[in-house]
Enzyme design. Structure first.
Site, PDB file in Angstrom:
ATOM      1  N   GLU A 294      59.501 -50.558 -20.594  1.00 15.34           N
ATOM      2  CA  GLU A 294      60.170 -49.436 -19.951  1.00 15.34           C
ATOM      3  C   GLU A 294      59.167 -48.283 -19.994  1.00 15.34           C
ATOM      4  O   GLU A 294      58.650 -47.972 -21.074  1.00 15.34           O
ATOM      5  CB  GLU A 294      61.405 -49.096 -20.792  1.00 15.34           C
ATOM      6  CG  GLU A 294      62.517 -48.476 -20.025  1.00 15.34           C
ATOM      7  CD  GLU A 294      63.690 -48.161 -20.945  1.00 15.34           C
ATOM      8  OE1 GLU A 294      64.327 -47.143 -20.717  1.00 15.34           O
ATOM      9  OE2 GLU A 294      63.941 -48.932 -21.898  1.00 15.34           O
TER      10      GLU A 294
ATOM     11  N   ARG B 162      60.458 -59.304 -33.914  1.00 13.20           N
ATOM     12  CA  ARG B 162      59.613 -58.174 -33.569  1.00 13.20           C
ATOM     13  C   ARG B 162      58.671 -57.884 -34.720  1.00 13.20           C
ATOM     14  O   ARG B 162      58.908 -58.296 -35.861  1.00 13.20           O
ATOM     15  CB  ARG B 162      60.451 -56.946 -33.228  1.00 13.20           C
ATOM     16  CG  ARG B 162      61.268 -56.401 -34.382  1.00 13.20           C
ATOM     17  CD  ARG B 162      62.209 -55.295 -33.950  1.00 13.20           C
ATOM     18  NE  ARG B 162      61.528 -54.098 -33.551  1.00 13.20           N
ATOM     19  CZ  ARG B 162      61.549 -53.597 -32.307  1.00 13.20           C
ATOM     20  NH1 ARG B 162      62.249 -54.162 -31.363  1.00 13.20           N
ATOM     21  NH2 ARG B 162      60.894 -52.493 -32.019  1.00 13.20           N
TER      22      ARG B 162
ATOM     23  N   LYS C 187      59.495 -46.044 -30.002  1.00  9.50           N
ATOM     24  CA  LYS C 187      58.937 -45.038 -29.099  1.00  9.50           C
ATOM     25  C   LYS C 187      59.578 -43.676 -29.352  1.00  9.50           C
ATOM     26  O   LYS C 187      58.927 -42.649 -29.251  1.00  9.50           O
ATOM     27  CB  LYS C 187      59.145 -45.461 -27.648  1.00  9.50           C
ATOM     28  CG  LYS C 187      58.069 -46.408 -27.149  1.00  9.50           C
ATOM     29  CD  LYS C 187      58.269 -46.722 -25.684  1.00  9.50           C
ATOM     30  CE  LYS C 187      58.765 -48.134 -25.493  1.00  9.50           C
ATOM     31  NZ  LYS C 187      59.279 -48.439 -24.186  1.00  9.50           N
TER      32      LYS C 187
HETATM   33  P1  ATP Z   1      60.905 -49.168 -28.565  1.00  7.49           P
HETATM   34  O1  ATP Z   1      62.077 -49.540 -29.385  1.00  7.49           O
HETATM   35  O2  ATP Z   1      59.682 -48.809 -29.325  1.00  7.49           O
HETATM   36  O3  ATP Z   1      61.224 -48.182 -27.486  1.00  7.49           O
HETATM   37  P2  ATP Z   1      61.334 -51.197 -26.708  1.00  7.49           P
HETATM   38  O4  ATP Z   1      61.656 -52.574 -27.127  1.00  7.49           O
HETATM   39  O5  ATP Z   1      62.439 -50.378 -26.230  1.00  7.49           O
HETATM   40  O6  ATP Z   1      60.508 -50.501 -27.854  1.00  7.49           O
HETATM   41  P3  ATP Z   1      60.184 -51.862 -24.214  1.00  7.49           P
HETATM   42  O7  ATP Z   1      59.342 -51.006 -23.366  1.00  7.49           O
HETATM   43  O8  ATP Z   1      61.537 -52.210 -23.762  1.00  7.49           O
HETATM   44  O9  ATP Z   1      60.218 -51.152 -25.617  1.00  7.49           O
HETATM   45  O10 ATP Z   1      59.402 -53.170 -24.659  1.00  7.49           O
HETATM   46  C1  ATP Z   1      58.634 -53.993 -23.836  1.00  7.49           C
HETATM   47  C2  ATP Z   1      58.464 -55.316 -24.518  1.00  7.49           C
HETATM   48  O11 ATP Z   1      57.833 -55.169 -25.784  1.00  7.49           O
HETATM   49  C3  ATP Z   1      59.806 -55.960 -24.765  1.00  7.49           C
HETATM   50  O12 ATP Z   1      59.743 -57.312 -24.333  1.00  7.49           O
HETATM   51  C4  ATP Z   1      59.991 -55.858 -26.249  1.00  7.49           C
HETATM   52  O13 ATP Z   1      60.727 -56.933 -26.743  1.00  7.49           O
HETATM   53  C5  ATP Z   1      58.557 -55.858 -26.781  1.00  7.49           C
HETATM   54  N1  ATP Z   1      58.482 -55.139 -28.045  1.00  7.49           N
HETATM   55  C6  ATP Z   1      58.846 -53.875 -28.295  1.00  7.49           C
HETATM   56  N2  ATP Z   1      58.686 -53.562 -29.595  1.00  7.49           N
HETATM   57  C7  ATP Z   1      58.184 -54.676 -30.191  1.00  7.49           C
HETATM   58  C8  ATP Z   1      57.801 -55.009 -31.536  1.00  7.49           C
HETATM   59  N3  ATP Z   1      57.889 -54.139 -32.548  1.00  7.49           N
HETATM   60  N4  ATP Z   1      57.322 -56.254 -31.771  1.00  7.49           N
HETATM   61  C9  ATP Z   1      57.200 -57.130 -30.773  1.00  7.49           C
HETATM   62  N5  ATP Z   1      57.550 -56.895 -29.498  1.00  7.49           N
HETATM   63  C10 ATP Z   1      58.038 -55.683 -29.199  1.00  7.49           C
HETATM   64 MG    MG Z   2      63.675 -51.204 -24.716  1.00  8.47          MG
END
Ligand code: ATP
Ligand code: MG
Length: 600
Positions: free
Chosen positions: A64, A299, A309
């Site tokens: 995102e 994760r 984020k």
């Molecule tokens: P955040 O919680 O930091 O905002 P998010 O999961 O909302 O992270 P996205 O932009 O939706 O962020 O993530 C893109 C991809 O990265 C998704 O497929 C998500 O599962 C993966 N991802 C995000 N954080 C992690 C993590 N700590 N370890 C492994 N994969 C991750």
């Molecule tokens: Mg997300």
């Protein structure tokens, strides 16, 4: 498998990666062999026009664009792009921009940079741009109307509170909405009113009609479209209804002919809805079968780091760090500026592996990967971070006043095989050199091998000297160390062994040393799990996460290019700052020490 400090070896990791087994199994069985690909994302009719897909699998990385990517995303990128690479597939970069409010082109650009820098590419012949989920809004709307017409979705006008109360909970089934039995025709009319801005924000939602008594709360008629009068950075004001993530995401995967949709464990409970939706839209002929399947992995949780984020944005917005690319940030931009290499992050991802259970990875694992990546590639240099002057009192008699003796050392003690050896470093020694303050002790601890009255020490690449004392100021602080040089002991000459030294220290000549700003970075938090259990992570900020010192470095570093990595001998790995370093103002960031200073 619970991992802390000891990671699996790469071989074990490959074997334990359950995603590889799933993919290999699908390839053996030809699960996806019948897929066609029309060269761009689209519905069943679109792909039917295409040729059989030459990509054996399709994966995707779907961020995102609402912040900078962090080390957890690096894991996900390495998994998704790595699997596609290893199995003759393609990995798509897709901006999951279905949420109109939070996105920004600054983030879009930073994500593109980060993925490229990590060494991956999504571009295909005739297909260079990343995909954007917002391009699929028309299809998503059509899919929603299809579900309504087939009796699989309804417009609910309960208030948000009523909906929450009627959803039930873990032990209590939900209650059907009074709007659940509307006819498809009625629902279609209402849904079109939602689309045409005839209803207020929040006045109605479109819900899938599944089972209000399902033990999985996500299957209790989840909302799939909501009204939101918001300008979207890409589609502008075209829409005032937006799909919910759980509805949008499977459709995005299907339009892109993704085979293996890999996400983090928190989406496990969404999988039944993912499959439900795919079934309904394939049955209806809207999407091409076989459908993508979702797989979940744990994760990354890294000690001494926060990987959300939202929390990273808070550190930036409250000025706790100097921007998203501050070298203390666990963002890919920050790690890059800190001196991390793409190879070190790929090695890290491989080493921690892919598992199904949540665990914490020790920060030292990440640092270890960086040391491994730099060990045989980072040029050596000498630097003195906390300088005190060493005066060689017999220099003028030995060599003549003002004499300076050229010295040389290899840039790399073990150059990688098959690569040309880099030019040796040139520097010189004279009557005065800078040494580290801690390399002299009036009262030495036991086993001290450095300068103390009467000790014999080699100045690396130079001469053996014998310490004869020091001078101090009124406060007793050492202002100069004194020694006498043995002129026949120059490194690399026949006489170098004629006097046996107990230890070797690094140094920089006063005459040819260059001043440099050195930024000594350390962990950003003092608590290994700064935000665990709802703790306020700002309370755990390490006050010593950045110390800036004025150092002296050897003259070869005048040629350092921004982003070039070095091993400052005995001190650690350093990188010339990508943004602030120039030959007029040398700036080096400490990437990592030579060994783990936090180990107990
Ligand atoms: P955040 O919680 O930091 O905002 P998010 O999961 O909302 O992270 P996205 O932009 O939706 O962020 O993530 C893109 C991809 O990265 C998704 O497929 C998500 O599962 C993966 N991802 C995000 N954080 C992690 C993590 N700590 N370890 C492994 N994969 C991750
Ligand atoms: Mg997300």
């Amino acid at each position: 498998m619970t991992q802390t400090a000891s990671p699996a070896t790469p071989e074990e990791t490959k074997a334990s990666n359950f995603l590889r087994q799933i993919i290999e199994n699908d390839l053996d069985k030809g699960t996806y062999a019948s897929r066609r690909w029309a060269g761009s994302p689209g519905d069943a009719a679109h792909h039917a026009e295409g040729a059989p897909d030459t990509a054996k699998i399709r994966t995707r990385f779907p961020p995102e664009p609402n912040g900078y990517l962090h080390v957890g995303h690096a894991k996900s990128i390495c998994i998704n792009f790595g699997l596609a690479r290893d199995y003759g597939g393609v990995c798509h970069l897709r901006f999951d921009d279905t949420n109109p409010e939070k996105e920004d082109t600054e983030y879009v650009n930073s994500i593109i940079d980060a993925v490229k820098w990590l060494g991956f590419s999504w571009s295909q012949p005739g297909n260079d741009a990343p995909y954007q989920a917002s391009d699929y809004f028309d299809f998503m709307y059509r899919a929603a109307e299809h579900l309504i017409e087939a009796g699989h979705a309804y417009v609910d006008e309960q208030t948000a509170d009523e909906m929450r109360a009627n959803r039930g909970d873990f032990g209590k089934p939900g209650v059907n909405s009074p709007f659940r039995s509307r006819t498809p025709a009625e629902n279609l009319t209402r849904f079109r009113e939602m689309r045409d801005a005839k209803l207020a924000d929040g006045a109605a939602v479109l819900r899938a009609k599944i089972d209000m008594a399902s033990p999985n709360i996500n299957m209790r008629d989840p909302a799939i479209y909501r009204i939101r009068r918001a300008t979207h950075h890409h589609t502008g004001d075209k829409w005032c209804i937006y799909p919910m993530y759980t509805f949008a995401h499977p459709i995005e995967d299907a339009l892109e002919q993704i085979t293996h949709s890999i996400c983090t464990l928190e989406f496990e409970d969404q999988r039944p809805f993912y499959d439900w939706l795919m079934d309904k839209l394939c049955e209806g002929g809207l999407l091409a079968a076989p459908s993508p399947k979702q797989y979940e992995f744990a994760r990354l949780n890294l000690t001494y780091v926060v990987t959300s984020k939202r929390k990273l944005a808070q550190l930036v917005n409250e000025g706790k760090v100097n921007g998203w690319d501050d070298p203390r940030m666990p963002t890919i931009a920050g790690l890059r500026r800190r001196g991390y290499t793409p190879e070190s992050l790929q090695l890290f991802a491989e080493r921690i592996g892919v598992t199904k259970s949540d665990s914490w990875i020790d920060y030292s694992t990440l640092e270890g990967c960086l040391r491994e990546s730099l060990e045989n590639t980072a040029h050596r240099a000498m630097a003195v971070l906390d300088p005190v002057k060493l005066v060689l009192t017999n220099w003028d008699e030995a060599f003549g006043a003002g004499h300076s003796e050229p010295c040389t050392l290899p840039a790399l003690p073990h150059p990688p095989e098959g690569q040309p050896e880099p030019a040796a470093r040139q520097f010189s020694i004279g009557k005065e050199v800078w040494i580290e303050r801690e390399d002299f002790a009036e009262v030495p601890p036991k086993g001290y091998k450095r300068l103390t009255l009467g000790s014999l020490v080699r100045l690396k690449g130079g001469f053996v000297v014998e310490c004869t004392g020091c001078s101090k100021d009124a406060n007793g602080v050492v202002t100069e160390v004194h020694a006498k040089v043995f002129p026949e002991t120059k490194s690399g000459t026949a006489g170098s062994d004629s006097v046996k030294a107990k230890g070797v220290i690094t140094w920089v000549g006063v005459a040819d040393g260059v001043q440099a700003e050195v930024r000594l970075y350390d962990r950003l938090f003092t608590d290994a799990q700064p935000d665990a259990g709802g703790k306020d992570f700002l309370q755990a900020l390490n006050p010593l996460s950045l110390q800036v010192v004025q150092a002296y470095v050897e003259p070869s570093l005048l040629q350092a290019a921004p982003d070039q990595k070095f091993q400052f001998e005995r001190l650690g790995y350093f990188v010339a700052d990508r943004l602030d370093h120039s030959s007029n103002h040398l700036v080096f960031n400490r990437a990592v020490g030579l060994k783990d200073s936090w180990a107990k």
